[in-house]
Design a protein around this motif. Structure first.
Motif, PDB file in Angstrom:
ATOM      1  N   ARG A  91       0.856  -1.185   0.000  1.00 36.97           N
ATOM      2  CA  ARG A  91       0.000   0.000   0.000  1.00 36.97           C
ATOM      3  C   ARG A  91       0.892   1.235   0.000  1.00 36.97           C
ATOM      4  O   ARG A  91       1.590   1.510   0.964  1.00 36.97           O
ATOM      5  N   MET A  92       0.854   1.962  -1.105  1.00 37.91           N
ATOM      6  CA  MET A  92       1.665   3.163  -1.271  1.00 37.91           C
ATOM      7  C   MET A  92       0.811   4.388  -0.950  1.00 37.91           C
ATOM      8  O   MET A  92      -0.286   4.548  -1.491  1.00 37.91           O
ATOM      9  N   HIS A  93       1.332   5.259  -0.066  1.00 39.15           N
ATOM     10  CA  HIS A  93       0.636   6.489   0.302  1.00 39.15           C
ATOM     11  C   HIS A  93       1.531   7.674  -0.055  1.00 39.15           C
ATOM     12  O   HIS A  93       2.748   7.620   0.138  1.00 39.15           O
ATOM     13  N   VAL A  94       0.928   8.744  -0.506  1.00 41.99           N
ATOM     14  CA  VAL A  94       1.685   9.957  -0.813  1.00 41.99           C
ATOM     15  C   VAL A  94       1.126  11.089   0.027  1.00 41.99           C
ATOM     16  O   VAL A  94      -0.082  11.288   0.118  1.00 41.99           O
ATOM     17  N   PHE A  95       2.024  11.812   0.695  1.00 45.75           N
ATOM     18  CA  PHE A  95       1.618  12.916   1.558  1.00 45.75           C
ATOM     19  C   PHE A  95       1.454  14.192   0.740  1.00 45.75           C
ATOM     20  O   PHE A  95       2.369  14.592   0.015  1.00 45.75           O
ATOM     21  N   ASP A  96       0.305  14.823   0.865  1.00 47.12           N
ATOM     22  CA  ASP A  96       0.008  16.098   0.226  1.00 47.12           C
ATOM     23  C   ASP A  96       0.264  16.052  -1.279  1.00 47.12           C
ATOM     24  O   ASP A  96       1.136  16.756  -1.800  1.00 47.12           O
ATOM     25  N   PRO A  97      -0.506  15.251  -1.999  1.00 48.31           N
ATOM     26  CA  PRO A  97      -0.275  15.099  -3.439  1.00 48.31           C
ATOM     27  C   PRO A  97      -0.807  16.281  -4.237  1.00 48.31           C
ATOM     28  O   PRO A  97      -1.813  16.187  -4.940  1.00 48.31           O
ATOM     29  N   ALA A  98      -0.129  17.409  -4.152  1.00 44.65           N
ATOM     30  CA  ALA A  98      -0.541  18.600  -4.901  1.00 44.65           C
ATOM     31  C   ALA A  98      -0.154  18.454  -6.367  1.00 44.65           C
ATOM     32  O   ALA A  98       0.856  17.848  -6.693  1.00 44.65           O
ATOM     33  N   SER A 160       2.576   2.520  16.870  1.00 45.42           N
ATOM     34  CA  SER A 160       1.263   3.123  17.109  1.00 45.42           C
ATOM     35  C   SER A 160       1.141   4.481  16.428  1.00 45.42           C
ATOM     36  O   SER A 160       0.128   4.803  15.799  1.00 45.42           O
ATOM     37  N   PHE A 161       2.214   5.275  16.532  1.00 39.94           N
ATOM     38  CA  PHE A 161       2.211   6.589  15.892  1.00 39.94           C
ATOM     39  C   PHE A 161       2.072   6.457  14.379  1.00 39.94           C
ATOM     40  O   PHE A 161       1.313   7.190  13.738  1.00 39.94           O
ATOM     41  N   MET A 162       2.787   5.514  13.786  1.00 40.66           N
ATOM     42  CA  MET A 162       2.751   5.380  12.333  1.00 40.66           C
ATOM     43  C   MET A 162       1.391   4.887  11.843  1.00 40.66           C
ATOM     44  O   MET A 162       0.871   5.344  10.817  1.00 40.66           O
ATOM     45  N   LEU A 163       0.788   3.956  12.571  1.00 41.65           N
ATOM     46  CA  LEU A 163      -0.559   3.525  12.213  1.00 41.65           C
ATOM     47  C   LEU A 163      -1.545   4.678  12.334  1.00 41.65           C
ATOM     48  O   LEU A 163      -2.439   4.850  11.492  1.00 41.65           O
ATOM     49  N   SER A 164      -1.370   5.465  13.381  1.00 41.62           N
ATOM     50  CA  SER A 164      -2.237   6.620  13.587  1.00 41.62           C
ATOM     51  C   SER A 164      -2.094   7.613  12.451  1.00 41.62           C
ATOM     52  O   SER A 164      -3.086   8.172  11.965  1.00 41.62           O
ATOM     53  N   ALA A 165      -0.864   7.842  11.996  1.00 45.87           N
ATOM     54  CA  ALA A 165      -0.636   8.802  10.903  1.00 45.87           C
ATOM     55  C   ALA A 165      -1.313   8.339   9.624  1.00 45.87           C
ATOM     56  O   ALA A 165      -1.894   9.146   8.884  1.00 45.87           O
ATOM     57  N   ILE A 166      -1.261   7.038   9.341  1.00 42.43           N
ATOM     58  CA  ILE A 166      -1.920   6.516   8.145  1.00 42.43           C
ATOM     59  C   ILE A 166      -3.431   6.669   8.266  1.00 42.43           C
ATOM     60  O   ILE A 166      -4.107   7.147   7.344  1.00 42.43           O
ATOM     61  N   ALA A 167      -3.982   6.276   9.417  1.00 41.36           N
ATOM     62  CA  ALA A 167      -5.429   6.328   9.593  1.00 41.36           C
ATOM     63  C   ALA A 167      -5.953   7.754   9.529  1.00 41.36           C
ATOM     64  O   ALA A 167      -6.947   8.039   8.855  1.00 41.36           O
ATOM     65  N   GLU A 168      -5.278   8.652  10.224  1.00 40.22           N
ATOM     66  CA  GLU A 168      -5.740  10.045  10.235  1.00 40.22           C
ATOM     67  C   GLU A 168      -5.573  10.691   8.873  1.00 40.22           C
ATOM     68  O   GLU A 168      -6.435  11.444   8.416  1.00 40.22           O
ATOM     69  N   GLY A 169      -4.452  10.410   8.215  1.00 41.18           N
ATOM     70  CA  GLY A 169      -4.229  11.002   6.900  1.00 41.18           C
ATOM     71  C   GLY A 169      -5.236  10.554   5.873  1.00 41.18           C
ATOM     72  O   GLY A 169      -5.606  11.308   4.969  1.00 41.18           O
ATOM     73  N   ARG A 170      -5.727   9.306   6.016  1.00 43.00           N
ATOM     74  CA  ARG A 170      -6.673   8.786   5.028  1.00 43.00           C
ATOM     75  C   ARG A 170      -8.117   9.148   5.365  1.00 43.00           C
ATOM     76  O   ARG A 170      -8.953   9.256   4.470  1.00 43.00           O
ATOM     77  N   ARG A 179      -8.980   5.064  18.065  1.00 42.73           N
ATOM     78  CA  ARG A 179      -9.523   3.719  18.256  1.00 42.73           C
ATOM     79  C   ARG A 179      -8.673   2.679  17.544  1.00 42.73           C
ATOM     80  O   ARG A 179      -8.497   1.566  18.033  1.00 42.73           O
ATOM     81  N   ARG A 180      -8.116   3.051  16.390  1.00 46.92           N
ATOM     82  CA  ARG A 180      -7.327   2.070  15.638  1.00 46.92           C
ATOM     83  C   ARG A 180      -5.919   1.935  16.187  1.00 46.92           C
ATOM     84  O   ARG A 180      -5.400   0.835  16.327  1.00 46.92           O
ATOM     85  N   ALA A 181      -5.304   3.060  16.502  1.00 40.07           N
ATOM     86  CA  ALA A 181      -3.876   3.021  16.784  1.00 40.07           C
ATOM     87  C   ALA A 181      -3.554   2.604  18.206  1.00 40.07           C
ATOM     88  O   ALA A 181      -2.643   1.835  18.433  1.00 40.07           O
ATOM     89  N   HIS A 182      -4.289   3.113  19.176  1.00 41.40           N
ATOM     90  CA  HIS A 182      -3.847   2.935  20.551  1.00 41.40           C
ATOM     91  C   HIS A 182      -3.902   1.495  21.056  1.00 41.40           C
ATOM     92  O   HIS A 182      -3.040   1.109  21.846  1.00 41.40           O
ATOM     93  N   PRO A 183      -4.834   0.644  20.622  1.00 40.98           N
ATOM     94  CA  PRO A 183      -4.757  -0.743  21.063  1.00 40.98           C
ATOM     95  C   PRO A 183      -3.483  -1.448  20.619  1.00 40.98           C
ATOM     96  O   PRO A 183      -3.120  -2.474  21.172  1.00 40.98           O
TER      97      PRO A 183
END
Length: 409
Positions: A91-98, A160-170, A179-183
């Motif tokens: 799964r490839m994600h791009v940050f701020d794809p302007a 946890s931080f990295m999962l959170s960044a993916i979830a929030e960014g998407r 709810r997703r990251a902290h467990p």
């Protein structure tokens, strides 16, 4: 908002691509369950291709692989490079794809972090991108840089931080992120004796966390402070802490760029030299090749390695991540490495050899006391937006390439 100190960790210092790439590629290629990777720069050179091969190997064995790149830092990935990864399940994600038409103008507030977590057990944090210019055989422009490999309970917090960044960014929904990251912050067994704090900078709740930890460490210093930082132009409060430490007898040393990859970097830092030298701070310019490191040690007790420079972009705009480490053995390793750098690859800057006209002195003083005192405010006034991730698909890469070829025939 301070992050907790986590005990029971072990850290290994990795200097330059020669030490970093083999370790991280081996870890990724051997992943059984999961690979999380964030980077500012991913180039399709020999380093990028080696990373590509390791990611494919992990994905084909069934590991879930998430790769996040910054749109500005990694703009030129080919259709073939991306499609082979996504076809294997990456799964490839791009940050701020302007959109990039005529120029790449999406410069401010970049995703500048360099993080890897493999199987929730090993993490890598630092300033090293995935590009051949972090290897010595690149030539005179090869960068001097650092990262750490981490094992122990701190890895779960980084994951946890990295999962959170993916979830929030998407999704853009913070409750979903929580709810997703902290467990996923599960208790890992101790791996060593180091206390560690994973600290990041964002544009919402953690705007000055990294700078605050730096300043606190400097304020508590009793013997020495050594900071090696590529892009050094901090605010007035940071400079004041350095001068106060030097005045109370702490040996304060800065390792800055003497052979910069961007000349304006050295010009900006040089504006601070008289102010710092007159306050008792020692300045060394690293002249062997461009310095790209973001590393520091205080009193053989505290050290930090990460992605954050000490300039307005990193301290007030970009998304950054550092790990703060309290461990005497690791601090000695960092201290010895930086001492070797100062002895063998640096020129010490002497105040008596700096020519300065009265006009330049007045200009410098005005800049220090009127601009730097206010830069956290004016930096915060630059365009802001919530973190945004989009899936990077081969069709989108092809469309972007077409736009670039039309704009730059």
């Amino acid at each position: 908002m301070s992050q907790p100190w986590i005990s029971g960790n072990r850290f290994s210092l990795l200097e330059n691509g020669e030490q970093f790439y083999p370790r991280v590629f081996e870890a990724i290629a051997g992943a059984q369950r999961e690979v999380l990777l964030e980077t500012f720069i991913l180039y399709e050179d020999k380093v990028g291709k080696a990373l590509h091969a390791a990611l494919l190997e992990a994905a084909r064995r069934g590991a879930q692989v998430d790769v996040t790149v910054d749109a500005f830092g990694s703009p030129d990935l080919s259709v073939e490079f991306v499609s082979s990864l996504t076809s294997a399940g990456v799964r490839m994600h791009v940050f701020d794809p302007a959109p990039r038409v005529f120029a790449r103008v999406n410069y401010f507030r970049r995703m500048h972090r360099k993080l890897v977590v493999v199987d929730g057990k090993r993490a890598f944090v630092g300033g090293i991108n995935y590009s051949a210019d972090h290897l010595a055989d690149y030539g005179p422009e090869a960068k001097q840089d650092y990262a750490v490999e981490a094992e122990g309970p701190i890895v779960a917090h980084i994951r946890s931080f990295m999962l959170s960044a993916i979830a929030e960014g998407r999704t853009g929904r913070r409750w979903f992120t929580w709810r997703r990251a902290h467990p996923s912050v599960e208790m890992l067994p101790p791996a060593g004796d180091a206390d560690a704090q994973f600290v990041w900078r964002d544009n919402r709740d953690h705007k000055n966390d990294i700078e605050r930890q730096y300043r606190l460490a400097i304020r508590l210093a009793r013997k020495r402070v050594v900071i090696a930082n590529a892009y050094f132009f901090p605010g007035y409060a940071f400079l004041r802490e350095l001068r106060k430490a030097a005045r109370r007898g702490v040996e304060v040393s800065l390792i800055l760029q003497g052979n910069p990859d961007m000349p304006i970097v050295q010009t900006a830092a040089a504006m601070l030299y008289h102010h710092l030298l007159n306050g008792g701070v020692q300045i060394y310019e690293y002249c062997e090749r461009p310095l790209h490191g973001k590393i520091a040690v205080v009193d053989d007790e505290w050290a930090t390695v990460g992605s954050s420079n000490l300039d307005p972009l990193s301290l007030s705009l970009n998304l950054e991540a550092n790990v703060m480490i309290r461990d005497r053995a690791f601090a000695r390793v960092v201290g010895d490495s930086l001492q070797r750098l100062m002895r063998h690859s640096c020129n010490r800057v002497e105040a008596s050899k700096l020519a300065e006209s009265p006009t330049w002195r007045k200009l410098r003083s005005f800049f220090l006391f009127h601009v730097l005192r206010r830069y956290p405010y004016w930096a915060g006034r630059l365009p802001a937006h919530a973190p945004r991730l989009a899936p990077l698909l081969p069709t989108e890469v092809a469309a972007t390439d077409t736009v670039d070829k039309q704009a730059f025939p």
